[in-house]
Design an enzyme around this catalytic site. Sequence first.
Site, PDB file in Angstrom:
ATOM      1  N   LYS A 169     -10.087   2.734  -2.151  1.00 41.04           N
ATOM      2  CA  LYS A 169     -10.281   2.173  -0.812  1.00 41.04           C
ATOM      3  C   LYS A 169     -11.584   2.673  -0.202  1.00 41.04           C
ATOM      4  O   LYS A 169     -11.833   3.877  -0.128  1.00 41.04           O
ATOM      5  CB  LYS A 169      -9.088   2.563   0.060  1.00 41.04           C
ATOM      6  CG  LYS A 169      -9.066   1.928   1.438  1.00 41.04           C
ATOM      7  CD  LYS A 169      -7.747   2.275   2.122  1.00 41.04           C
ATOM      8  CE  LYS A 169      -7.610   1.658   3.501  1.00 41.04           C
ATOM      9  NZ  LYS A 169      -6.283   1.953   4.100  1.00 41.04           N
ATOM     10  N   CYS A 175      -5.888  -2.738   2.382  1.00 39.56           N
ATOM     11  CA  CYS A 175      -5.589  -2.668   3.815  1.00 39.56           C
ATOM     12  C   CYS A 175      -6.817  -2.761   4.718  1.00 39.56           C
ATOM     13  O   CYS A 175      -7.317  -3.851   4.941  1.00 39.56           O
ATOM     14  CB  CYS A 175      -4.767  -1.420   4.115  1.00 39.56           C
ATOM     15  SG  CYS A 175      -3.874  -1.524   5.702  1.00 39.56           S
ATOM     16  N   GLU A 194       0.825  -1.204   0.000  1.00 40.50           N
ATOM     17  CA  GLU A 194       0.000   0.000   0.000  1.00 40.50           C
ATOM     18  C   GLU A 194       0.867   1.265   0.000  1.00 40.50           C
ATOM     19  O   GLU A 194       1.831   1.376   0.749  1.00 40.50           O
ATOM     20  CB  GLU A 194      -0.906  -0.002   1.231  1.00 40.50           C
ATOM     21  CG  GLU A 194      -1.879   1.176   1.276  1.00 40.50           C
ATOM     22  CD  GLU A 194      -2.724   1.189   2.536  1.00 40.50           C
ATOM     23  OE1 GLU A 194      -3.731   1.907   2.547  1.00 40.50           O
ATOM     24  OE2 GLU A 194      -2.367   0.493   3.516  1.00 40.50           O
TER      25      GLU A 194
END
Length: 292
Positions: A116, A153, A43
């Site tokens: 995300k 994540c 990431e």
Amino acid sequence: MKELKIGFLQQHNTADVVSNIERLCDGIRDLARRGAELIVLQELHNSLYFCQVENVDNFDLAEPIPGPSTEIYGRLAKELGVVIVASLFERRAPGLYHNTAVVIEKDGTIAGKYRKMHIPDDPGYYEKFYFTPGDLGFHPIQTSVGRLGVLVCWDQWYPEAARLMALQGAEILIYPTAIGYDSNDTPDEQQRQRRAWQTVMRGHAVANGLPVVAVNRVGWEDCPPTSKIQFWGTSFVCGPQGEILYEASADEEESIIVNIDMHRSEQVRRWWPFLRDRRIENYGEITKRYID
């Protein structure tokens, strides 16, 4: 057997963005030389994990997509004939930024991107200061090596995200990651959290009958004057029954290729037909925040 050679780079980053990118490009070239067909990066891999602090100057790290980084990694993907999963700080418009994974096809074009969706806000992880939650939904990205369910994540803690990718035909779940220890926690608590992080993703593999790839940062990163995080590495690949195919070190950089049998999911889902047995008519309340 349809075997896919997946390469990943578990890297320690510095404040020198140019050096970080050069080392990544060298690593990608080496993985391709060793036979990798799909290469997954961690990431926000171009820079330090800047979300440790709230500093408006860090917005200068953001870039448009397409932009300089997709140009760099696109040229590399085309030269080497590999698919790359990159993770970038996207400047969508003035004052509007996302944490975005970009999948680059082996011809150098952008196959798709994922913004995300779940944005954390914890000590040392002040991502809500920087990132607007994604608005592209949970949709797999079709590539020449398969249909990739790319998440990022904090998304890895949410079974709903993995399930929605699986229900749309994802063949593999991929999580670029930046997570580490809180120095205020005891060593035992730190290890519980690290193993919980791995366990929940292995659960997504089992529940959906899909392999999982999670690529984390490693080492200490300073964000003066207030923060310093030790990222716990432990990047891993597991099969569709949650079986560990490879687990990286907790404190060393690694460049690894793992072979995955992409047809195994079909067999596992025949043994464990979880998608068949779902009681979809009874799940309506799952969209509520809480059921009183």
